[in-house]
Write an enzyme that holds these catalytic residues in place. Sequence first.
Site, mmCIF file in Angstrom:
data_model
loop_
_atom_site.group_PDB
_atom_site.id
_atom_site.type_symbol
_atom_site.label_atom_id
_atom_site.label_comp_id
_atom_site.label_asym_id
_atom_site.label_seq_id
_atom_site.Cartn_x
_atom_site.Cartn_y
_atom_site.Cartn_z
ATOM 1 N N GLU A 16 -7.342 -35.183 67.440
ATOM 2 C CA GLU A 16 -8.632 -35.290 66.734
ATOM 3 C C GLU A 16 -8.809 -37.020 66.450
ATOM 4 O O GLU A 16 -7.575 -37.126 65.126
ATOM 5 C CB GLU A 16 -9.110 -34.556 65.773
ATOM 6 C CG GLU A 16 -9.345 -33.112 66.502
ATOM 7 C CD GLU A 16 -9.314 -32.132 65.451
ATOM 8 O OE1 GLU A 16 -11.062 -32.004 64.608
ATOM 9 O OE2 GLU A 16 -8.621 -30.655 65.329
ATOM 10 N N TYR B 215 -14.533 -30.309 61.638
ATOM 11 C CA TYR B 215 -13.639 -30.301 62.837
ATOM 12 C C TYR B 215 -11.817 -29.432 61.731
ATOM 13 O O TYR B 215 -10.958 -29.047 63.133
ATOM 14 C CB TYR B 215 -12.426 -32.229 62.501
ATOM 15 C CG TYR B 215 -11.699 -32.154 60.582
ATOM 16 C CD1 TYR B 215 -11.869 -31.204 59.814
ATOM 17 C CD2 TYR B 215 -12.299 -33.272 60.087
ATOM 18 C CE1 TYR B 215 -11.597 -32.019 58.836
ATOM 19 C CE2 TYR B 215 -12.442 -33.638 58.660
ATOM 20 C CZ TYR B 215 -11.740 -32.810 58.172
ATOM 21 O OH TYR B 215 -11.079 -32.791 56.834
ATOM 22 N N CYS C 77 9.098 -56.744 27.469
ATOM 23 C CA CYS C 77 7.775 -55.913 28.275
ATOM 24 C C CYS C 77 6.422 -56.552 27.755
ATOM 25 O O CYS C 77 6.337 -57.863 26.748
ATOM 26 C CB CYS C 77 7.490 -54.670 27.128
ATOM 27 S SG CYS C 77 5.762 -53.964 27.376
ATOM 28 N N CYS D 88 4.253 -55.133 23.847
ATOM 29 C CA CYS D 88 5.158 -55.010 22.940
ATOM 30 C C CYS D 88 6.638 -56.156 22.866
ATOM 31 O O CYS D 88 7.091 -55.981 21.834
ATOM 32 C CB CYS D 88 5.557 -53.628 22.678
ATOM 33 S SG CYS D 88 6.753 -52.954 23.368
ATOM 34 N N CYS E 42 9.984 -49.768 30.281
ATOM 35 C CA CYS E 42 10.055 -50.309 28.201
ATOM 36 C C CYS E 42 10.203 -49.057 27.416
ATOM 37 O O CYS E 42 9.269 -48.319 27.561
ATOM 38 C CB CYS E 42 8.463 -50.448 28.319
ATOM 39 S SG CYS E 42 8.372 -50.948 25.794
ATOM 40 N N CYS F 292 4.830 -48.824 22.244
ATOM 41 C CA CYS F 292 3.673 -49.499 23.209
ATOM 42 C C CYS F 292 2.571 -49.670 23.180
ATOM 43 O O CYS F 292 2.204 -47.886 23.858
ATOM 44 C CB CYS F 292 4.617 -49.691 24.576
ATOM 45 S SG CYS F 292 4.564 -50.863 25.490
#
Length: 665
Positions: free
Chosen positions: A111, A222, A403, A406, A421, A427
């Site tokens: 299908e 379907y 990071c 931070c 990190c 953070c």
Amino acid sequence: MDVQKIIQDLRDELNQHNYNYYVLDKPVISDFEFDQKLKQLQELESRHPEFFDDNSPTQRVGGAITKHFKTVAHDYRMYSLDNSYSKEDLIDWETRIQKVLGNVPLQYTCELKYDGASISITYEKGKLLKAVTRGDGFQGDDVTTNIKTIKSVPLQLKGNYPERFDIRGEIILPFEGFEKMNQELIEIGETPYSNPRNTASGSLKLQDSSEVAKRPLECLLYFIVGHNLNIKTQFEGLEAARSWGFKVPKEAKLANSLQDVFEYISYWDTHRHQLPYETDGVVIKVNSFHQQDELGYTAKSPRWAIAYKFKAEQVSTKLNSISYQVGRTGSITPVANLEPVQLAGTIVKRASLHNADQIEKLDIRIGDTVFVEKGGEIIPKIIGVDFSKRSAEAIPTQYISHCPECHSELIRTEGEANHYCPNYYGCPPQIIGRIQHYITRKAMDIEGLGGETVALLYSNGLVKDYSDLYELTIDQVIPLERMAQKSAENLINGIAKSKEVPFDRVLYALGIRYVGETVAKKLAKHYKTIDALQEASLMDLILVDEIGEKIAQSVIDFFDNPENVRIVNRLKNVGVQMELVEVFNPDATDKLIGKTFVVSGVFSKFSRDELKKAIEDNGGKVGSSISAKTDFVVAGENMGPAKLEKANQLKIPIISEDDFLAMLQ
């Protein structure tokens, strides 16, 4: 004069005309004549409200307003499909199937895969009962009022249909209707819609059903699911659904071999552009329902079906810069910022670069002309660089070492693809991300609280972790941007209501690394309480069904952290559900505790699902495949030959359903 009969005759006639026009595409009366009959019915129903019928053709015009869509559980889970991208993938899939079934003859139903919004519609006694979006597969939004406005969805079925069943399909927006909608927006100076799929999906959540009724949506069905369907194959199911009045695409084809499947894919890879709506691949299903039952499911997908995705559209554009995002687990994701370009119906400005290895592998540099495609037709990704257009001044990309939020030094664990990190509690994106995860619909589903509000709460010093949410007051949140008295009340009430969320979803909401929805359900079911889970050893966790060492270690690490324990205790103290509330079953026993069963074949006294439930209700465990850990195979008629061979090989007892019932006495 029998007014009720006149009304019913008009309803039947209008339903037939709707079917002729929207399903068969063969209208037999003019639009004007149809409208006159509909008007006559509306007037009769208005004068005789005692004959009101929720499934009358007059209800298709909409008008009902839904402020909040109710979340309801699916009677039968809606699974997603595994994807394949090559003939080799499909050959491997068939090999896996034959290992389970034992090299038996196979037929497939092919299908087209329609690019729309998934829907599950329940019919009872031939009438449309409810329509629910996919949601998370276990539950979705009740959008019945909106679905009833779609003319190709029958309100009353024809012929010999089952007492009750669910039928699955896609709500789609044909190109012609989509272009007309956009033209109307352009003419009044509004921004046009981005693509048909998103527009169809968004239509289902419009609050005013009369607005949905104005959109030229269609529903292509379907798959049928239910008990006692009296249907043996997928292809037979499609033909039956068509005879009951559903719009079932005629492009489906029965294939007797993978070679037939390949020919079907090859044909539609070229001819799909002639279709009136979007399609992004082919779905191949094992045709026999009995064989489907034997193959069963993985945690996310049926083993008996797979999607073949057509090659994604590809464009080239300029890479302007690379930025780095920090996820809630600390994972760093590099993002390519691109010169905007049209791709598969949307404007693409950003694409994922995955990780440092991918950047190095592609040798991607700022200013490069890059090739972009939509992975799985959804998320844009960069797949290569046009080196012929590279500037001589282009500098190799150096992945960041700290990071971006931070400034902590990033770490990368051996065997991991991503940098992380380590500043878990300091953070900001990690803190905000964990709270945003906690409130999501699949987790605590806190009404009135969105991701932007979480960020505002954090930046204003009102929350530092998700347990702080339960200390918030209306007076604290009213001063926030775009917050009024009513919205503040809704937010606080939504937080309070989240205390009713069941334990498995709470466990998922905690954000333990690698503990997704499915794993959270298994852990909640096994340990029953947060205290028991917290006290589990690494080996205890590994012995839980489908919990590997990586997940087990992550759970141990989470509870080894005193800050996590403090937050969990705080949640417990404010009344968040920290233990599994099991529904009382008067027939449940522990007679099968410690025993693992595999179910195979067709049964006379149980359906397969009922048999599996009986095993679990009495303390047993249901396995998906036979292994040395299997204690019994419950076999019905037409047991899979591969399972029979494996059971005999491992000397595992094969019992009948009568033997099983005797075990419960």
